[in-house]
Design an enzyme around this catalytic site. Sequence first.
Site, short mmCIF file in Angstrom:
data_model
loop_
_atom_site.label_atom_id
_atom_site.label_comp_id
_atom_site.label_asym_id
_atom_site.label_seq_id
_atom_site.Cartn_x
_atom_site.Cartn_y
_atom_site.Cartn_z
N CYS A 15 29.37 17.88 3.27
CA CYS A 15 28.43 17.44 1.81
C CYS A 15 27.83 16.23 1.51
O CYS A 15 27.37 15.34 1.47
CB CYS A 15 29.24 18.47 0.73
SG CYS A 15 29.08 19.99 1.07
N LYS A 18 24.63 15.09 1.31
CA LYS A 18 23.62 16.29 0.69
C LYS A 18 22.71 14.44 -0.35
O LYS A 18 23.37 12.80 0.33
CB LYS A 18 24.81 15.84 -0.38
CG LYS A 18 25.69 17.17 -0.63
CD LYS A 18 26.61 17.90 -1.60
CE LYS A 18 25.34 18.12 -2.49
NZ LYS A 18 25.99 18.59 -3.05
N LYS A 47 22.23 21.78 -13.57
CA LYS A 47 22.49 21.34 -11.57
C LYS A 47 23.83 22.59 -12.06
O LYS A 47 24.98 22.01 -11.19
CB LYS A 47 23.18 20.20 -11.81
CG LYS A 47 21.54 19.48 -12.18
CD LYS A 47 22.49 18.07 -12.02
CE LYS A 47 20.88 16.75 -12.32
NZ LYS A 47 21.30 15.38 -12.53
N ASP A 49 26.10 26.42 -10.37
CA ASP A 49 26.24 25.98 -8.71
C ASP A 49 25.72 27.16 -7.95
O ASP A 49 25.32 27.04 -6.55
CB ASP A 49 27.70 25.83 -8.35
CG ASP A 49 29.27 25.05 -8.90
OD1 ASP A 49 28.88 24.03 -8.63
OD2 ASP A 49 29.00 25.49 -9.80
N ASP A 66 23.75 26.60 0.54
CA ASP A 66 24.16 25.66 1.04
C ASP A 66 24.54 25.61 2.88
O ASP A 66 25.37 26.13 3.38
CB ASP A 66 25.65 25.49 0.44
CG ASP A 66 26.47 24.01 0.20
OD1 ASP A 66 26.27 22.92 1.28
OD2 ASP A 66 26.46 23.61 -1.03
N ASP A 89 30.17 28.08 -4.03
CA ASP A 89 29.60 28.44 -5.27
C ASP A 89 29.53 29.64 -6.31
O ASP A 89 29.50 29.85 -7.19
CB ASP A 89 28.37 28.15 -4.79
CG ASP A 89 27.83 26.71 -4.12
OD1 ASP A 89 29.05 25.97 -4.79
OD2 ASP A 89 27.00 25.84 -3.54
N GLY A 137 20.51 36.33 8.99
CA GLY A 137 20.13 34.91 8.78
C GLY A 137 18.72 34.23 9.65
O GLY A 137 17.74 35.39 9.82
N HIS A 138 18.80 33.51 9.81
CA HIS A 138 17.32 32.58 10.79
C HIS A 138 17.51 31.19 11.54
O HIS A 138 18.67 30.44 10.97
CB HIS A 138 16.77 32.42 8.89
CG HIS A 138 15.31 31.66 9.67
ND1 HIS A 138 14.44 32.13 10.19
CD2 HIS A 138 14.48 30.41 9.65
CE1 HIS A 138 13.54 31.71 11.02
NE2 HIS A 138 13.27 30.35 10.56
N SER A 139 17.17 31.01 12.44
CA SER A 139 17.65 30.41 13.25
C SER A 139 16.61 29.14 13.61
O SER A 139 15.74 29.79 13.34
CB SER A 139 18.63 30.34 14.73
OG SER A 139 17.74 31.50 15.01
#
Length: 343
Positions: A15, A18, A47, A49, A66, A89, A137-139
């Site tokens: 993190c 970020k 803001k 989560d 995330d 989150d 998912g995606h790659s």
Amino acid sequence: MQEIKLTEYSHGAGCGCKISPMLLDEILKSGAAQPFFEQLLVGNEHKDDAAAYDLGDGSSVLSTTDFFMPIVDDAFTFGRIAATNALSDIYAMGGKPLMAIAIFGWPIDKLSSDVAKEVIEGGRRACRDADIPLAGGHSIDSPEPIFGLAVTGIVQNENLMQNSGAVEDCYIFLTKPIGIGILTTAQKQKKIEAGDINVAIEAMTTLNKIGASLAHLESVVTMTDVTGFGLLGHLSEVCEASGISANIWFDKVPLLANVEKYRTLGCIAGGTRKNFMSYGHKISPMTQQQREILCDAQTSGGLLVFVKKDGVDAFYEVAREAGLTLQPIGESVAKKEHLVEVF
């Protein structure tokens, strides 16, 4: 398989990658009028989560994402930490995750598919611990390794936790010790001693499941998880959204083992400095030690919980059932010159 140290393939870590709070505010500014969606109970205004969309039956669907670059060298552990962090989150909003899909970037010209597979397996492990499927998912082929999740969850509207829900006269609790950014920076700088990183890994791979239980308590008014903006950054967001201030008792803030040792060796994450530059003017004057610890960029950190003082016994009971022994690290007060005062 040849031993691979994943942190050597990324410019940032966890993190700490970020974008700073100050720069992010600039990026998200829009001069155009935004459409209104009545069912969107929680968007990006404060803001929070995760986003919350009212289903019309007393419950809302939660949506969050995330992802980041490696914070540890081991591929399986990196995947598990990144997934645990994304799931947090949902728990911070008082909800329960339903399913997740992976976000995966891999430098296919630098790292083998065997290593990539271990990252995904670590993500599957965290989802299994949360009792949800990693459903797809995606790659992409990317210059640096990237992994994380997009997570869908559910929450009863009466239990929905929002940054704007804090009130005066609450105790503030933190469910995990901090210092993760300092210890992982020590690892990246090759200053860490054998075994010292293990406490950080244990913290980062522990799910914040307790959030769903705490949200049922009338005395718990809001929660947020402590991640890349550090304890003071996420606390400031709650205070700002709620129109209050907070006092933090520095000597009560729990720290991971050996944090002070590596702090004095200069193991300060770049994200920590960016954090202070972004919101330091909102905080009372601090010592260098306080600044470097309280602004330390966390990855998969604990929950920051606001509990009404007259209902704290019920909170302690839930914490004990979860195996946690907690004490307040501060209290909420009426709005003052500074959003947070550190004592």
